[in-house]
Design an enzyme around this catalytic site. Structure first.
Site, mmCIF file in Angstrom:
data_model
loop_
_atom_site.group_PDB
_atom_site.id
_atom_site.type_symbol
_atom_site.label_atom_id
_atom_site.label_comp_id
_atom_site.label_asym_id
_atom_site.label_seq_id
_atom_site.Cartn_x
_atom_site.Cartn_y
_atom_site.Cartn_z
ATOM 1 N N HIS A 127 0.835 -1.200 0.000
ATOM 2 C CA HIS A 127 0.000 0.000 0.000
ATOM 3 C C HIS A 127 0.870 1.250 0.000
ATOM 4 C CE1 HIS A 127 -3.587 -2.424 1.741
ATOM 5 N NE2 HIS A 127 -3.696 -2.291 0.433
ATOM 6 N N GLU A 137 1.730 3.393 3.063
ATOM 7 C CA GLU A 137 2.385 2.630 4.122
ATOM 8 C C GLU A 137 3.885 2.513 3.833
ATOM 9 O OE1 GLU A 137 0.139 -1.005 4.504
ATOM 10 O OE2 GLU A 137 -1.709 0.064 4.985
ATOM 11 N N HIS A 190 2.464 -4.334 6.699
ATOM 12 C CA HIS A 190 1.489 -3.259 6.501
ATOM 13 C C HIS A 190 1.508 -2.371 7.745
ATOM 14 C CE1 HIS A 190 -0.667 -4.763 2.832
ATOM 15 N NE2 HIS A 190 -0.018 -5.858 3.190
ATOM 16 N N GLU A 207 0.572 -5.772 10.937
ATOM 17 C CA GLU A 207 0.061 -4.399 10.971
ATOM 18 C C GLU A 207 0.904 -3.601 11.969
ATOM 19 O OE1 GLU A 207 -2.030 -3.261 8.930
ATOM 20 O OE2 GLU A 207 -3.203 -4.958 8.184
#
Length: 395
Positions: free
Chosen positions: A162, A165, A306, A365
C-alpha cells in the site's frame, strides 16, 4: 573493500585477519575458486571500507595498527605493502574500517529512486547478498528482490503493498541492514547468533511492492499521469491517503482467494485511491510479479508488512497449517503484537499464499495512529517488530 591475493593467502586467513565469517567471504567472491587462489586476484572483504590516512612523522605500522585496532597484515595487504618499515610521512595509507553503522536512512521518507540507490550501496558493501529485478510496475519502476543466506529454509518478507504505508519499506530495509551488520561484525542481534541463521535460512525481501504508489504519495503525480490520478482522486492534489497503485487498483485486493467476494462488496467499482480490487484478479503487473515470485520459489513462510494496529493476521479459511499457530504464538511473545487468526477479508496476498500453498503466511500491521504513520513512530515500530523478523528466521 578489495584486497589482492598474495602467495600463501587463503579465504580462511582473510576471515581470521578481518574477523569476518568465512562463508561471507566465500559468498562475496563466487567467481573465485578458493582452492586455487592466484596472486593478484581481487578479493572483496564484505562489511569493510578503506579510509585514507596521512602518515605522520613518528608513525610506525605497529603504532597505526594499535591505535586503530587493526592487525598489521590487514594494513599491509590492503596497501600491497612488502616492507612494514617503509612509511613515508605525508603519504596516504589506506586503513580497513569495519562498517558498524547502518547505510539505510531512517531520517526521511524515500521513494523508489532512493531505494534503488540504497540497495546498490548495500550490494557494494555486502556482496554476498543477491539482488534481482523480478518485475516492473505500471510506470516501469523496478520491483527488486534481495536474497540473503544459503540455508534450506526459505522465508519471504515484503513491504509497501500500500502506497501510504511507505514506512514499512524503511522498517524492513533497516531490519535487513541491521542483520547484515550483525553478520559481518560477528555480533549477536538481540541475543541471536545470526551466522547460524544465514547458514540455515535463505531470506527473500521485496522492500517495495508498489513503487509507483509510494512515489505518488511522497512526490505527487508524474506529468504523464497527472490528469488521470487527480481524476481518480476526486479532483484532489493531496495523495497522502492513497493506497492503490498508479492505476487506482488496490494491490492487496488483487489475489485469487475469493476475489469475487471483494469485487462484489467493495464500495469502489472503478479505480480509486484505495480498496478497488480491479476488473479481475491479478490484473496489475505488481500483483502478477508477486504471484509469480511465490510460484517460482518454494517459500516455507511469508510475512507482508502493513501498518495500523500492532497486530497480525495468520489464518485464512482454515487452509493454514498447524505450524502457523506455533509461529503466531512466538511472534506475539517477542513483539507484544496481538495475534488474530481470521478476519472478514479476502483477495489479499497473505490469503492467497495460505490458500495456494497451505503454508504459514502473516500480515503484520505495524504501529498505531493515522496512515501514513509519522517517522516519529519509527523507532518504536522497529523495536517491536525486530523480534518477529528474527523469529521468522530462527523457528
Amino acid at each position: 573493500m578489495e584486497v589482492r591475493v598474495r602467495e600463501g593467502d587463503s579465504f580462511s586467513y582473510y576471515g581470521r585477519l578481518f574477523m569476518v565469517p568465512l562463508e561471507l567471504i566465500t559468498d562475496s567472491n563466487e567467481k573465485v575458486n578458493p582452492t586455487s587462489l592466484k596472486s593478484g586476484t581481487k578479493i572483496v572483504i564484505p562489511g569493510y571500507v578503506s579510509v585514507p590516512y596521512t602518515i605522520k612523522e613518528d608513525d610506525t605500522l605497529w603504532k597505526i595498527g594499535n591505535e586503530n585496532n587493526l592487525q598489521i597484515d590487514a594494513v599491509m595487504i590492503l596497501n600491497q605493502m612488502k616492507d612494514p618499515n617503509r612509511l613515508i610521512p605525508g603519504e596516504i595509507l589506506y586503513l580497513p574500517e569495519r562498517i558498524a553503522k547502518q547505510n539505510v536512512s531512517s531520517k526521511l521518507p524515500f521513494g523508489s529512486g532512493i531505494l534503488v540507490k540504497q540497495i546498490k550501496t548495500l550490494k557494494k558493501f555486502y556482496p554476498f547478498i543477491n539482488v534481482e529485478t523480478i518485475g516492473t510496475s505500471v510506470l516501469g519502476n523496478p520491483i527488486q528482490e534481495i536474497r540473503i543466506g544459503k540455508g534450506l529454509k526459505k522465508v519471504h518478507m515484503n513491504a509497501s503493498f500500500h502506497a501510504n504505508e511507505w514506512i514499512t519499506t524503511m522498517v524492513l530495509m533497516t531490519l535487513m541492514n541491521q542483520y547484515l551488520i550483525s553478520l559481518t561484525n560477528r555480533t549477536a542481534y538481540r541475543g541471536i547468533n545470526t551466522i547460524n541463521l544465514y547458514n540455515e535460512t535463505e531470506l527473500s525481501i521485496v522492500p517495495m511492492v508498489n513503487p509507483d504508489g509510494v512515489d505518488l504519495v511522497l512526490n505527487g503525480p508524474p506529468t504523464s499521469r497527472r490528469d488521470e490520478v487527480v481524476n481518480i482522486n476526486e479532483g484532489s492534489n493531496e495523495f497522502v491517503h492513497w493506497k492503490a497503485n498508479i492505476r487506482g487498483v488496490d494491490l492487496n485486493n488483487q489475489f485469487p482467494a475469493n476475489w469475487e467476494i471483494e469485487q462484489e462488496r467493495k464500495e469502489p467499482k472503478s479505480p480509486a485511491p484505495r480498496d478497488y480490487p480491479g476488473k479481475s484478479s491479478l490484473s496489475e503487473p505488481e500483483a502478477i510479479t508477486m504471484a509469480d515470485l511465490m510460484k517460482k520459489n518454494n517459500y516455507d513462510r511469508i510475512l507482508a508488512f502493513h501498518t495500523q494496529g500492532e497486530e497480525f493476521y495468520w489464518g485464512y479459511e482454515g487452509f493454514e497449517p498447524p505450524e502457523s499457530e506455533v509461529l503466531a504464538k512466538e511472534f506475539e511473545r517477542v513483539s507484544g503484537y496481538k495475534a488474530i487468526r481470521n478476519v472478514d477479508s479476502h483477495a489479499g496476498f497473505k490469503d492467497w499464499y495460505i490458500q495456494e500453498f497451505k503454508r504459514p503466511g502473516f500480515t503484520l500491521e505495524l504501529g498505531r495512529g493515522i496512515n501514513p504513520l509519522p517517522l516519529s513512530h519509527f523507532n518504536d515500530i522497529l523495536q517491536k517488530v525486530e523480534g518477529i523478523f528474527l523469529a521468522a528466521l530462527y523457528l
